[in-house]
Design a protein around this motif. Structure first.
Motif, mmCIF file in Angstrom:
data_model
loop_
_atom_site.group_PDB
_atom_site.id
_atom_site.type_symbol
_atom_site.label_atom_id
_atom_site.label_comp_id
_atom_site.label_asym_id
_atom_site.label_seq_id
_atom_site.Cartn_x
_atom_site.Cartn_y
_atom_site.Cartn_z
ATOM 1 N N GLU A 11 -5.105 1.172 12.040
ATOM 2 C CA GLU A 11 -3.620 1.803 11.279
ATOM 3 C C GLU A 11 -3.282 0.671 10.647
ATOM 4 O OE1 GLU A 11 0.231 3.594 12.994
ATOM 5 O OE2 GLU A 11 -1.228 3.814 14.110
ATOM 6 N N VAL A 12 -3.023 0.950 9.253
ATOM 7 C CA VAL A 12 -2.466 0.015 8.478
ATOM 8 C C VAL A 12 -0.831 0.519 8.126
ATOM 9 C CG1 VAL A 12 -2.372 -1.252 6.169
ATOM 10 C CG2 VAL A 12 -4.498 -0.552 7.436
ATOM 11 N N THR A 13 0.232 -0.409 8.549
ATOM 12 C CA THR A 13 1.465 -0.051 8.384
ATOM 13 C C THR A 13 1.869 -1.093 7.558
ATOM 14 O OG1 THR A 13 2.205 -0.802 10.464
ATOM 15 C CG2 THR A 13 1.553 1.332 10.311
ATOM 16 N N THR A 14 2.772 -0.958 6.417
ATOM 17 C CA THR A 14 3.108 -1.973 5.868
ATOM 18 C C THR A 14 4.925 -1.978 5.614
ATOM 19 O OG1 THR A 14 1.234 -2.164 4.251
ATOM 20 C CG2 THR A 14 3.207 -3.222 3.476
ATOM 21 N N ASP A 15 5.499 -2.750 6.207
ATOM 22 C CA ASP A 15 6.943 -2.363 6.021
ATOM 23 C C ASP A 15 7.307 -3.546 5.019
ATOM 24 O OD1 ASP A 15 7.218 -0.699 8.037
ATOM 25 O OD2 ASP A 15 7.119 -1.996 9.887
ATOM 26 N N ILE A 16 7.872 -2.711 3.927
ATOM 27 C CA ILE A 16 8.527 -3.698 2.799
ATOM 28 C C ILE A 16 9.899 -3.520 2.701
ATOM 29 C CG2 ILE A 16 8.296 -4.213 0.383
ATOM 30 C CD1 ILE A 16 5.518 -3.180 0.459
ATOM 31 N N TYR A 17 10.789 -4.865 2.883
ATOM 32 C CA TYR A 17 12.028 -4.613 2.719
ATOM 33 C C TYR A 17 12.445 -5.566 1.688
ATOM 34 C CZ TYR A 17 11.981 -3.489 7.701
ATOM 35 O OH TYR A 17 11.764 -2.802 8.818
ATOM 36 N N VAL A 18 13.082 -4.488 0.636
ATOM 37 C CA VAL A 18 13.183 -5.091 -0.645
ATOM 38 C C VAL A 18 14.710 -5.323 -0.672
ATOM 39 C CG1 VAL A 18 13.379 -4.809 -2.972
ATOM 40 C CG2 VAL A 18 11.411 -3.980 -1.656
ATOM 41 N N THR A 19 15.354 -6.681 -0.753
ATOM 42 C CA THR A 19 16.613 -6.764 -0.917
ATOM 43 C C THR A 19 16.900 -7.108 -2.510
ATOM 44 O OG1 THR A 19 16.532 -9.109 -0.586
ATOM 45 C CG2 THR A 19 16.997 -7.923 1.201
#
Length: 72
Positions: free
Chosen positions: A26-34
């Motif tokens: 399972e590929v999960t990508t959490d990208i937090y862009v500020t």
């Protein structure tokens, strides 16, 4: 002939009974862009000994933006 049927039964039963192991990845990508926001600055005014002074106040950070009061 009997041996062949026994062998076939064993092979078929092994394929049915043997569980299939699948590798699930399972590929999960959490990208937090500020995103940079523009700071809100306002002038604060003060009357010292009859002279008007001003100083920048940063509303975003709630602190003074300058080092000292500037005469107007």
């Amino acid at each position: 002939m009997k041996k062949i049927t026994i062998m076939l039964v064993l092979i078929i039963s092994m394929n049915i009974i043997t569980p299939v192991l699948a590798n699930e990845t399972e590929v999960t990508t959490d990208i937090y862009v500020t995103m940079p926001c523009k700071e809100k600055l306002v002038w604060k005014f003060k009357n010292i000994n009859g002279r008007l002074y001003k100083r920048l106040w940063n509303l975003t950070l709630n602190k003074w933006a300058g080092d000292h009061w500037i005469p107007c």
